[in-house]
Design a protein around this motif. Structure first.
Motif, PDB file in Angstrom:
ATOM      1  N   GLY A  43       1.130   5.493   0.324  1.00 27.88           N
ATOM      2  CA  GLY A  43       0.435   6.694   0.755  1.00 27.88           C
ATOM      3  C   GLY A  43       1.271   7.944   0.529  1.00 27.88           C
ATOM      4  O   GLY A  43       2.512   7.887   0.535  1.00 27.88           O
ATOM      5  N   SER A  91      -8.565   3.483  -3.190  1.00 28.35           N
ATOM      6  CA  SER A  91      -7.944   4.722  -2.720  1.00 28.35           C
ATOM      7  C   SER A  91      -8.860   5.463  -1.757  1.00 28.35           C
ATOM      8  O   SER A  91     -10.078   5.273  -1.762  1.00 28.35           O
ATOM      9  CB  SER A  91      -7.600   5.622  -3.899  1.00 28.35           C
ATOM     10  OG  SER A  91      -8.750   5.936  -4.641  1.00 28.35           O
ATOM     11  N   ARG A 113      -4.024   7.748  -0.165  1.00 31.60           N
ATOM     12  CA  ARG A 113      -3.350   6.460  -0.165  1.00 31.60           C
ATOM     13  C   ARG A 113      -4.063   5.516  -1.109  1.00 31.60           C
ATOM     14  O   ARG A 113      -5.258   5.680  -1.392  1.00 31.60           O
ATOM     15  CB  ARG A 113      -3.264   5.871   1.243  1.00 31.60           C
ATOM     16  CG  ARG A 113      -4.577   5.756   1.961  1.00 31.60           C
ATOM     17  CD  ARG A 113      -4.381   5.487   3.442  1.00 31.60           C
ATOM     18  NE  ARG A 113      -5.656   5.542   4.146  1.00 31.60           N
ATOM     19  CZ  ARG A 113      -5.771   5.617   5.458  1.00 31.60           C
ATOM     20  NH1 ARG A 113      -4.676   5.636   6.220  1.00 31.60           N
ATOM     21  NH2 ARG A 113      -6.955   5.661   6.018  1.00 31.60           N
ATOM     22  N   ASP A 120       0.865  -1.171   0.000  1.00 26.83           N
ATOM     23  CA  ASP A 120       0.000   0.000   0.000  1.00 26.83           C
ATOM     24  C   ASP A 120       0.908   1.229   0.000  1.00 26.83           C
ATOM     25  O   ASP A 120       1.919   1.260   0.713  1.00 26.83           O
ATOM     26  CB  ASP A 120      -0.901   0.026   1.236  1.00 26.83           C
ATOM     27  CG  ASP A 120      -1.840  -1.176   1.290  1.00 26.83           C
ATOM     28  OD1 ASP A 120      -2.316  -1.482   2.394  1.00 26.83           O
ATOM     29  OD2 ASP A 120      -2.079  -1.793   0.235  1.00 26.83           O
ATOM     30  N   MET A 129      -1.928  12.419   6.560  1.00 31.59           N
ATOM     31  CA  MET A 129      -2.206  11.663   5.359  1.00 31.59           C
ATOM     32  C   MET A 129      -2.908  12.548   4.344  1.00 31.59           C
ATOM     33  O   MET A 129      -3.828  13.287   4.690  1.00 31.59           O
ATOM     34  CB  MET A 129      -3.065  10.439   5.686  1.00 31.59           C
ATOM     35  CG  MET A 129      -3.188   9.423   4.554  1.00 31.59           C
ATOM     36  SD  MET A 129      -4.493   9.780   3.347  1.00 31.59           S
ATOM     37  CE  MET A 129      -5.958   9.436   4.324  1.00 31.59           C
TER      38      MET A 129
END
Length: 116
Positions: free
Chosen positions: A36, A58, A51, A34, A48
């Protein structure tokens, strides 16, 4: 070992666009990770931005909904962050994170500056 490397940052006027790239090298299967995009300004907590999972799902932070798009090209081992309608408050260092279970790898970051 996994090495995310960001590029594509720079200076842009408000309302402009940039595309960030994160190339992930290393002896690993890229599609299992994954990826991000995070951002951090001096003295602030890293947050964040967007991601994307190995399967292509997403999600986004509320403050970029409708303006940023994350995508990945597994063959090129690259994740992109298309940023449109940039605002001065988007000015930050943007970091790429590659994650699989307990394994987390950060890039060195790329500076994005939005000002007139």
């Amino acid at each position: 070992q996994v090495y995310p490397v960001e590029s594509g940052g720079g200076w842009v006027q408000p309302g402009g666009s940039l595309r960030l790239s994160c190339v992930v090298s290393g002896s690993t299967i890229f599609r299992h990770f994954d990826i991000g995009w995070y951002r951090q300004a001096d003295g602030k907590t890293r947050e964040m931005v967007a991601r994307i999972t190995g399967g292509g799902s997403s999600d986004y932070a509320d403050f970029v909904q409708g303006r940023f798009t994350i995508s990945r090209d597994n063959a090129e081992r690259t994740v992109y962050l298309e940023m449109n309608n940039l605002k001065p408050e988007d000015t930050d260092v943007y970091y790429c994170k590659a994650e699989r279970g307990y394994y987390i790898y950060w890039g060195q970051g790329t500076q994005v500056t939005v000002s007139s």
